[in-house]
Scaffold this motif. Structure first.
Motif, PDB file in Angstrom:
ATOM      1  N   TRP A 131      -6.607   2.393  -5.095  1.00  0.00           N
ATOM      2  CA  TRP A 131      -7.509   2.709  -3.995  1.00  0.00           C
ATOM      3  C   TRP A 131      -8.266   3.955  -4.395  1.00  0.00           C
ATOM      4  CZ3 TRP A 131      -8.929  -0.004   0.133  1.00  0.00           C
ATOM      5  CH2 TRP A 131      -9.737   0.658   1.080  1.00  0.00           C
ATOM      6  N   GLU A 180      -2.811  -1.138  -2.749  1.00  0.00           N
ATOM      7  CA  GLU A 180      -3.444   0.187  -2.669  1.00  0.00           C
ATOM      8  C   GLU A 180      -2.497   1.238  -3.223  1.00  0.00           C
ATOM      9  OE1 GLU A 180      -4.991   1.430   1.174  1.00  0.00           O
ATOM     10  OE2 GLU A 180      -5.675  -0.600   1.607  1.00  0.00           O
ATOM     11  N   ASN A 196       0.880  -1.172   0.000  1.00  0.00           N
ATOM     12  CA  ASN A 196       0.000   0.000   0.000  1.00  0.00           C
ATOM     13  C   ASN A 196       0.911   1.213   0.000  1.00  0.00           C
ATOM     14  OD1 ASN A 196      -1.991  -1.887   0.333  1.00  0.00           O
ATOM     15  ND2 ASN A 196      -2.742  -1.107   2.288  1.00  0.00           N
TER      16      ASN A 196
END
Ligand code: BGP
Length: 478
Positions: free
Chosen positions: A425, A378, A299
């Protein structure tokens, strides 16, 4: 490193988008769901932006078919979502809730019917409140068995159809907020308890991976890590030390443990000196080392730049949750490091540095240090969006952000990173945990605000059509 020509994205690259149960589902007490710690926490005054909560969220629980149809229209080849533990086990263990399990069956089947690979996250922060009440959630080793049983239930139920799994989402970020910053439940600020809970979470992660090996032998699993690569503020040796401290304490502490079952030694020595190191029981480190993931879930949002912080320097500070640019203070650990703005980088309205090269650096560091494939689970830009006449959202800033980060991915692939896919995301706008609904990330606008769920209408943003073209061209047209 300059390349004469860049390697293309691989043919089987996953072009995805992501979400998390609490942020999209709503239906917080529907069909037998138990409460999670977030269902309770958001009701305490002052915890979230304007008291926003996920009671309804974007009502994905009831609009799942419509959302999956939009994903198919966009051409997604992967969708990352999380299962809400208390939706399937209302008490955290024991009797399963068939209606909850059936919801995810329907979601998985709908995705597969459209040729979209499900990427299932086992834990995206919604600890059953029952287990928090009973023994303090991550603070008690009983959670290792309970989490393992929950995971085994999902492996048995969905393992025939779901082959890509994420174990814990952002253990580092979630537990730092929960036990250091007091901004996620159970809202404590206690470094000893933080490292203790985090150690137990590592053991739970390892248990899940070992069970996965037995129950889904043909699948792949890894944790998702919130990786903010550290930069030194200058070439002053004191800043280099601060940067080194930050890498050890904020990154390697997790990544080395996931991948090698080993805590960084200098960081461990410092914590022992402070009396804050976790209790490591015989067998713990071997259990961690045995549970090597198949990939690292990355992420990535921003890099952080560090400078020296004396023993009487600044401590950890709350982040900007209002979107008022420039309101983030310097934050750090006295004696180790503190953050400082990077004058080279633009920031979002929430003060997150926009740094595509940082993503390339992240991918290179992960590749060289751990020799594992990476799945970007993400990456995206949270910004204010404006719904204009005729249901249009011109989110050119988001397109620009994603375009530059995809370019960085291609450079990292050319550098040698084994990149499995890119999950932006987020797919639709979602509830941002602490920032309400005004910090939007989606390709699909949701017509609601903090307090008024309005009609929850889905509106394709400009970025929706842009990503559709990117996917259709295999990443060539950006
Ligand atoms: C990650 C979380 C996501 C999402 C994202 C954006 O930390 O895994 O759930 O929220 O960050 O963060 P925020 O909503 O705080 O802007």
């Amino acid at each position: 490193m300059h390349h004469v020509s860049l390697k293309p994205f691989p043919d089987n690259f996953l072009w995805g988008a992501a979400s998390a149960a609490y942020q999209v589902e709503g239906a917080f007490d529907t069909d037998g769901k138990g409460l999670s710690v977030w269902d309770v926490f958001v009701r305490e005054p002052g915890r979230t932006f304007e008291g926003s909560n996920g009671d309804v969220a974007v009502d994905h629980y009831h609009r799942m078919e419509e959302d999956v149809a939009l994903m198919a229209e966009m051409g997604l080849t992967a969708y990352r979502f999380s299962v809400s533990w208390p939706r399937v086990l209302p008490q955290g263990r024991g009797q399963a809730n068939e209606a909850g399990l059936a919801f995810y069956d329907r979601l998985i089947d709908a995705l597969l019917a459209r040729g979209i690979e499900p990427v299932l996250t086992l834990y995206h922060w919604d600890m059953p409140q029952a287990l928090q009440d009973e023994y303090g959630g991550w603070e008690d080793r009983r959670v290792i068995d309970d989490f393992g049983d929950y995971c085994a239930l999902l492996f048995r139920r969905y393992g025939d159809r779901v082959k890509t799994w994420v174990s814990l989402n952002e253990q580092n970020y979630n537990l730092s907020n929960a036990y250091l910053l007091a901004t996620h439940p159970p809202a404590l600020a206690d470094r000893k308890r933080f490292y203790a809970a985090n150690h137990i979470a590592f053991l739970a992660n390892a248990r899940a991976i070992m069970l996965f090996r037995q129950l889904v032998p043909d699948g792949r699993i890894g944790p998702s890590f919130a990786y903010s690569p550290a930069y030194p503020a200058s070439c002053a040796p004191a800043d280099l030390l601060a940067f080194d401290n930050a890498e050890e304490f904020t990154n390697h502490w997790w990544l080395d443990t996931y991948c090698y079952g080993r805590y960084p030694q200098v960081a461990l020595a410092w914590l022992r000196e402070q009396g804050e190191a976790p209790d490591i029981l015989p067998g713990d480190m071997a259990a961690l080392a045995a549970a090597k993931p198949d990939f690292i879930g990355l992420n990535y949002y921003y890099t952080l730049t560090y400078t020296d912080n004396p023993p009487d320097g600044v401590g950890l500070q709350r982040i900007n949750t209002t979107g008022q640019k420039g309101s983030t203070p310097s934050s750090g650990v006295p004696g180790l490091y503190r953050t400082t703005p990077n004058p080279q980088l633009e920031t979002s309205n929430w003060d997150w540095a926009i740094d595509p090269t940082g993503l390339r650096i992240a991918l290179r560091r992960l590749t060289s240090r751990y020799a594992l494939p990476v799945l970007i689970t993400e990456n995206g830009l949270g910004e204010f969006d404006r719904l204009e006449d005729g249901d249009q959202v011109h989110d050119v800033y988001r397109i620009d952000y994603l375009r530059r980060h995809l370019a960085a991915c291609q450079e990292a692939i050319s550098d040698g990173a084994a990149l499995l896919g890119f999950c932006a995301w987020s797919f639709t706008d979602i509830l941002s945990w602490l920032n309400g609904y005004q910090k939007r990330y989606g390709f699909v606008y949701i017509n609601r605000d903090e307090t008024d769920a309005r009609d929850l209408r889905r509106v394709r943003k400009d970025s929706f059509f842009w990503y559709q073209r990117v996917i259709a061209s295999g990443g060539r047209e950006r």
